[in-house]
Design an enzyme around this catalytic site. Structure first.
Site, PDB file in Angstrom:
ATOM      1  N   LYS A  77       0.847  -1.197   0.000  1.00 43.24           N
ATOM      2  CA  LYS A  77       0.000   0.000   0.000  1.00 43.24           C
ATOM      3  C   LYS A  77       0.879   1.242   0.000  1.00 43.24           C
ATOM      4  CE  LYS A  77      -1.771   2.767   3.020  1.00 43.24           C
ATOM      5  NZ  LYS A  77      -1.788   4.031   2.245  1.00 43.24           N
TER       6      LYS A  77
ATOM      7  N   GLU B  74      10.341   1.163  10.343  1.00 43.91           N
ATOM      8  CA  GLU B  74      11.250   2.316  10.187  1.00 43.91           C
ATOM      9  C   GLU B  74      10.421   3.546  10.475  1.00 43.91           C
ATOM     10  OE1 GLU B  74      14.364   2.057   9.342  1.00 43.91           O
ATOM     11  OE2 GLU B  74      14.575   0.178   8.229  1.00 43.91           O
TER      12      GLU B  74
ATOM     13  N   CYS C 238      13.660  11.024   6.088  1.00 40.48           N
ATOM     14  CA  CYS C 238      13.526  10.427   7.424  1.00 40.48           C
ATOM     15  C   CYS C 238      14.761  10.652   8.272  1.00 40.48           C
ATOM     16  CB  CYS C 238      13.210   8.954   7.298  1.00 40.48           C
ATOM     17  SG  CYS C 238      14.072   8.165   5.966  1.00 40.48           S
TER      18      CYS C 238
ATOM     19  N   GLU D 243       9.825  16.174  15.460  1.00 43.45           N
ATOM     20  CA  GLU D 243      10.245  16.148  14.064  1.00 43.45           C
ATOM     21  C   GLU D 243       9.407  17.132  13.246  1.00 43.45           C
ATOM     22  OE1 GLU D 243       9.043  12.410  12.296  1.00 43.45           O
ATOM     23  OE2 GLU D 243      10.815  12.439  11.035  1.00 43.45           O
TER      24      GLU D 243
HETATM   25  P1  NAP Z   1       2.126   7.796   8.507  1.00 44.22           P
HETATM   26  O1  NAP Z   1       0.927   8.618   8.759  1.00 44.22           O
HETATM   27  O2  NAP Z   1       2.568   6.867   9.550  1.00 44.22           O
HETATM   28  O3  NAP Z   1       1.825   7.033   7.136  1.00 44.22           O
HETATM   29  C1  NAP Z   1       2.668   6.064   6.614  1.00 44.22           C
HETATM   30  C2  NAP Z   1       1.822   5.002   5.918  1.00 44.22           C
HETATM   31  O4  NAP Z   1       1.030   4.298   6.871  1.00 44.22           O
HETATM   32  C3  NAP Z   1       0.845   5.561   4.892  1.00 44.22           C
HETATM   33  O5  NAP Z   1       0.779   4.695   3.805  1.00 44.22           O
HETATM   34  C4  NAP Z   1      -0.449   5.586   5.681  1.00 44.22           C
HETATM   35  O6  NAP Z   1      -1.604   5.608   4.896  1.00 44.22           O
HETATM   36  C5  NAP Z   1      -0.327   4.298   6.456  1.00 44.22           C
HETATM   37  N1  NAP Z   1      -1.214   4.188   7.615  1.00 44.22           N
HETATM   38  C6  NAP Z   1      -1.854   5.170   8.303  1.00 44.22           C
HETATM   39  N2  NAP Z   1      -2.589   4.644   9.306  1.00 44.22           N
HETATM   40  C7  NAP Z   1      -2.428   3.295   9.262  1.00 44.22           C
HETATM   41  C8  NAP Z   1      -2.921   2.207  10.024  1.00 44.22           C
HETATM   42  N3  NAP Z   1      -3.751   2.390  11.059  1.00 44.22           N
HETATM   43  N4  NAP Z   1      -2.531   0.957   9.703  1.00 44.22           N
HETATM   44  C9  NAP Z   1      -1.697   0.741   8.682  1.00 44.22           C
HETATM   45  N5  NAP Z   1      -1.204   1.736   7.904  1.00 44.22           N
HETATM   46  C10 NAP Z   1      -1.558   3.006   8.188  1.00 44.22           C
HETATM   47  O7  NAP Z   1       3.356   8.688   8.176  1.00 44.22           O
HETATM   48  P2  NAP Z   1       3.398   9.968   7.228  1.00 44.22           P
HETATM   49  O8  NAP Z   1       3.016  11.141   8.018  1.00 44.22           O
HETATM   50  O9  NAP Z   1       2.661   9.728   5.987  1.00 44.22           O
HETATM   51  O10 NAP Z   1       4.955   9.973   6.895  1.00 44.22           O
HETATM   52  C11 NAP Z   1       5.861  10.749   7.577  1.00 44.22           C
HETATM   53  C12 NAP Z   1       6.558   9.931   8.659  1.00 44.22           C
HETATM   54  O11 NAP Z   1       7.275   8.845   8.107  1.00 44.22           O
HETATM   55  C13 NAP Z   1       7.559  10.753   9.387  1.00 44.22           C
HETATM   56  O12 NAP Z   1       7.352  10.650  10.779  1.00 44.22           O
HETATM   57  C14 NAP Z   1       8.906  10.153   9.013  1.00 44.22           C
HETATM   58  O13 NAP Z   1       9.878  10.247   9.982  1.00 44.22           O
HETATM   59  C15 NAP Z   1       8.553   8.752   8.716  1.00 44.22           C
HETATM   60  N6  NAP Z   1       9.526   8.177   7.801  1.00 44.22           N
HETATM   61  C16 NAP Z   1      10.447   7.309   8.282  1.00 44.22           C
HETATM   62  C17 NAP Z   1      11.379   6.731   7.458  1.00 44.22           C
HETATM   63  C18 NAP Z   1      12.381   5.751   7.973  1.00 44.22           C
HETATM   64  O14 NAP Z   1      13.046   5.119   7.193  1.00 44.22           O
HETATM   65  N7  NAP Z   1      12.513   5.580   9.247  1.00 44.22           N
HETATM   66  C19 NAP Z   1      11.356   7.020   6.104  1.00 44.22           C
HETATM   67  C20 NAP Z   1      10.421   7.916   5.629  1.00 44.22           C
HETATM   68  C21 NAP Z   1       9.510   8.468   6.486  1.00 44.22           C
HETATM   69  P3  NAP Z   1      -2.207   7.005   4.332  1.00 44.22           P
HETATM   70  O15 NAP Z   1      -1.664   7.111   2.987  1.00 44.22           O
HETATM   71  O16 NAP Z   1      -3.685   6.848   4.328  1.00 44.22           O
HETATM   72  O17 NAP Z   1      -1.756   8.090   5.260  1.00 44.22           O
END
Ligand code: NAP
Ligand code: MG
Length: 516
Positions: free
Chosen positions: A212, A287, A321, A418
Site C-alpha cells: 500500500k 522504520e 527520514c 520532528e
Molecule cells: P504515517 O501517517 O505513519 O503514514 C505512513 C503510511 O502508513 C501511509 O501509507 C499511511 O496511509 C499508512 N497508515 C496510516 N494509518 C495506518 C494504520 N492504522 N494501519 C496501517 N497503515 C496506516 O506517516 P506519514 O506522516 O505519511 O509519513 C511521515 C513519517 O514517516 C515521518 O514521521 C517520518 O519520519 C517517517 N519516515 C520514516 C522513514 C524511515 O526510514 N525511518 C522514512 C520515511 C519516512 P495514508 O496514505 O492513508 O496516510
C-alpha cells in the site's frame, strides 16, 4: 488524456503475453508519461471493488493529476488471496533462486529504461525536484533491485555441531525460508524508493507481497506494477493497492493470511501496526520517525560542515527520514556557521521541480505544508529566533521557504518534535563540552540517524560510540548505500532496510536435525 494500451510482457524464456492497461497519459517534461491508475491485483489492473476513486494532486500547482482507484477491504482480501496462491501453488514458489534473481535484474533494467518517465511521475506526484528524483528516488531504486537480485542465489543456512545421541550421530542444519505473504506499507517522502527498499529484499527472499503506497503518492508504485508485469513476474507475486491507511493498511496488518508487515512511516502508526500485527503474531519491521542530532565542532572543515549541514536539513525539502532534526554547533563557530548558512540559502532556487536548475521544490501535500507553518509559529511563540524563512512562498502550489531557527533550547517543541520539512533547528553548546552535547543529543526517544563534524578522529569515534542511533555519519551526511543496513533505535523502530540484514527481515530459519 485517457488511453488504453496493450503491453507485451515476458513469460519465461519464449512465451510473451499481452496485458491491457488503462493509462492517464500526459505530455510533460519533453516526453509522454503513461500512468496506470487502478489497483494491481493478481497481475491485472482493476477498478476498486466498490468503484471508489480519489484524486492525486501535483503539489507544484495544486492541480489534479489523476483519479486513482481507492482499494476497499474486499480488494485487500482479493490481493492477499492472490499473493497466497502465488506463494503456495504458483510458479514463483517453484522457481530456482537464480531464475528469481534474473527476473529481478530484468525488472531493474526496465526501471532504468523508464527512469525519465518514473522520475517525471515522481516529481509531479511528490514535488521532488526532477534532477533529484532521477538520481535518488529512481536511481537508488534501480540499484536496490540490482543489489538484492544478486542475493537471491546466495541465501544460505548453516551446519551446526550438536550433541550426539551415542552410539548414533546427529547433524543439524538450517535453511532460510521465505515467510509467505508480506504486507508493505510506505510513506510519501520517497514513494518509489521506499517501495524498492522493502520490496526488493522481500522478493529476493522469495516472498509474495501486497503493498500500500501512501494515499498522496500512488503513481510511481502503479507504474512499477506495470514494469513488474512486463518483466515477467508471475501473477499474484506483486500486488499494489492505493488507498487509505486506516482501511487498507489496517486490514493488511490484521489479515490472518499475512505473515509479515514491513512498514515505514510515523511512530504512532508504527505502534498501531504492531498492535494490529499481534492478531496473528506477524513478524514486523518498523522504520519510524526521527529527530537526528548533528554535532558540529569548531575543529571541523567549516565550509564542508555548512554544505553538508544544509543537505542534512534541506535535502528533498526536508522530507527525509534521516534529516538532521537538530544541529548542535560549538559556541566559537556558531555565529559564523549561521551567517554562512543564511548566505547559501539565499542562493537556492525555489521553483518548478521539473526545471533542471531548481534546488527546492514544493512540500509533498497541502496538509503537510500547513503543519510545517504551524511548527514554525510554535518555534517563534516559544522564543526561538527565526533567522530566515518560516513562511509559505508566494506562488501557486505548496512551497515553503528554507527556514533557520537559532537559540533553540532543549525544552522547546521544535527541539523535540520532528518537522519533516525544510526547518533548520540550531542550538549552541559550550566550547569543548563533548559529554554535555552528547547527553543533549541522546535526550530524545528517537534514534534513527546522527552526525558529527570534526577533524579529530578520536573525538569522532568516541561520539559515534556514544550516540544512540542506528546510523552515524562522520564528516558527511545522507550517505546511504544499498549495501549498508539502515534502521533506527528506540522509538525510531527496529529491523533494517538495505544490506544483507534486510534480507533476514523477510526470511525465517528452519532447523533440521537428522540422526544416523
Ligand atoms: P504515517 O501517517 O505513519 O503514514 C505512513 C503510511 O502508513 C501511509 O501509507 C499511511 O496511509 C499508512 N497508515 C496510516 N494509518 C495506518 C494504520 N492504522 N494501519 C496501517 N497503515 C496506516 O506517516 P506519514 O506522516 O505519511 O509519513 C511521515 C513519517 O514517516 C515521518 O514521521 C517520518 O519520519 C517517517 N519516515 C520514516 C522513514 C524511515 O526510514 N525511518 C522514512 C520515511 C519516512 P495514508 O496514505 O492513508 O496516510
Ligand atoms: Mg501527490
Amino acid at each position: 488524456d485517457f488511453i488504453q494500451m496493450a503491453v507485451r510482457k515476458f513469460r519465461g524464456e519464449d512465451k510473451e503475453e499481452e496485458l491491457v492497461i488503462d493509462y492517464v497519459s500526459k505530455n510533460m517534461n519533453n516526453m509522454t508519461v503513461n500512468m496506470p491508475y487502478q489497483c494491481f491485483i493478481n497481475g491485472q489492473f482493476v477498478n476498486a471493488d466498490d468503484g471508489k476513486t480519489y484524486d492525486t494532486i501535483n503539489p507544484a500547482d495544486g492541480s489534479i493529476i489523476a483519479s486513482v482507484s481507492s482499494a476497499s477491504l474486499a480488494d485487500v482480501d482479493k490481493a492477499v488471496a492472490a499473493a497466497k496462491e502465488a506463494f503456495e501453488n504458483g510458479e514463483w514458489g517453484r522457481m530456482n533462486a537464480r531464475e528469481r534473481g534474473r527476473l529481478m535484474y530484468r525488472l531493474a533494467d526496465l526501471m532504468e529504461e523508464h527512469q525519465e518517465e518514473l522520475a517525471t511521475i515522481e516529481s509531479i506526484d511528490s514535488g521532488a525536484v526532477y534532477t533529484l528524483a532521477l538520481k535518488t528516488h529512481v536511481g537508488m531504486s534501480v540499484q536496490t533491485f540490482r543489489y538484492f537480485a544478486g542475493w537471491c542465489d546466495k541465501i544460505q543456512g548453516a551446519t551446526i555441531p550438536i550433541n550426539q545421541a551415542r552410539p548414533n550421530h546427529n547433524l543439524t542444519f538450517t535453511k532460510k525460508e521465505p515467510i509467505g505473504v508480506c504486507a508493505i506499507v510506505i510513506p510519501w517522502n520517497y514513494p518509489l524508493m521506499m517501495l524498492a527498499w522493502k520490496s526488493a529484499a522481500c522478493l529476493a527472499a522469495g516472498n509474495t507481497l501486497v503493498l500500500k503506497p501512501a494515499q498522496v503518492t500512488p503513481l510511481t508504485s502503479l507504474k512499477f506494477a506495470e514494469l513488474s508485469a512486463k518483466a515477467g513476474f508471475p501473477k499474484g507475486v506483486i500486488n499494489i493497492l492505493p488507498g487509505s491507511g486506516g482501511l487498507v493498511g489496517q486490514h493488511l496488518s490484521e489479515h490472518p493470511d499475512v505473515r509479515k508487515v514491513g512498514f515505514t512511516g510515523s511512530t504512532p502508526t508504527g505502534k498501531q501496526i504492531m498492535k494490529s500485527a499481534a492478531t496473528n503474531l506477524k513478524k514486523v519491521s518498523l522504520e519510524l520517525g526521527g529527530k537526528s542530532p548533528l554535532i558540529i565542532f569548531s575543529d571541523c572543515e567549516l565550509d564542508r560542515a555548512v554544505k553538508m549541514g544544509m543537505g542534512a536539513v534541506y535535502f528533498n525539502k526536508g522530507e527525509n527520514c534521516i534529516a538532521a532534526g537538530r544541529l548542535f554547533v560549538e559556541e566559537s563557530i556558531h555565529d559564523e556557521f549561521v551567517r554562512k548558512v543564511v548566505e547559501e540559502i539565499k542562493k537556492m532556487k525555489i521553483g518548478d521541480p521539473l526545471d533542471r536548475s531548481t534546488d527546492h521544490g514544493p512540500q509533498n501535500h497541502k496538509a503537510h505544508l500547513e503543519k510545517l507553518l504551524q511548527y514554525c509559529e510554535t518555534g517563534v511563540k516559544e522564543g526561538a529566533t527565526l533567522v530566515h524563512g518560516g513562511r509559505q512562498v508566494h506562488r501557486p502550489g505548496f512551497f515553503m521557504e528554507p527556514t533557520v531557527f537559532t537559540d533553540v533550547e532543549d525544552h522547546m517543541y521544535i527541539a523535540q518534535e520532528e518537522s519533516f520539512g525544510p526547518v533548520m533547528v540550531i542550538s549552541k553548546f559550550k566550547n569543548g563540552d563533548v559529554d554535555g552535547v552528547l547527553r543533549r543529543a541522546n535526550t530524545t526517544e528517537y534514534g534513527l540517524a546522527s552526525g558529527v563534524f570534526t577533524k579529530d578522529i578520536s573525538k569522532a569515534l568516541y561520539i559515534s560510540e556514544k550516540l544512540e542511533a542506528g546510523t552515524v555519519f562522520i564528516n558527511t551526511y545522507n550517505k546511504t548505500d544499498v549495501a549498508a543496513p539502515f534502521g533506527g533505535f528506540k522509538q525510531s523502530g527496529f529491523g533494517k532496510d538495505l544490506g544483507e540484514e534486510a534480507l533476514h527481515e523477510y526470511l525465517r530459519t528452519k532447523a533440521i536435525t537428522v540422526e544416523y
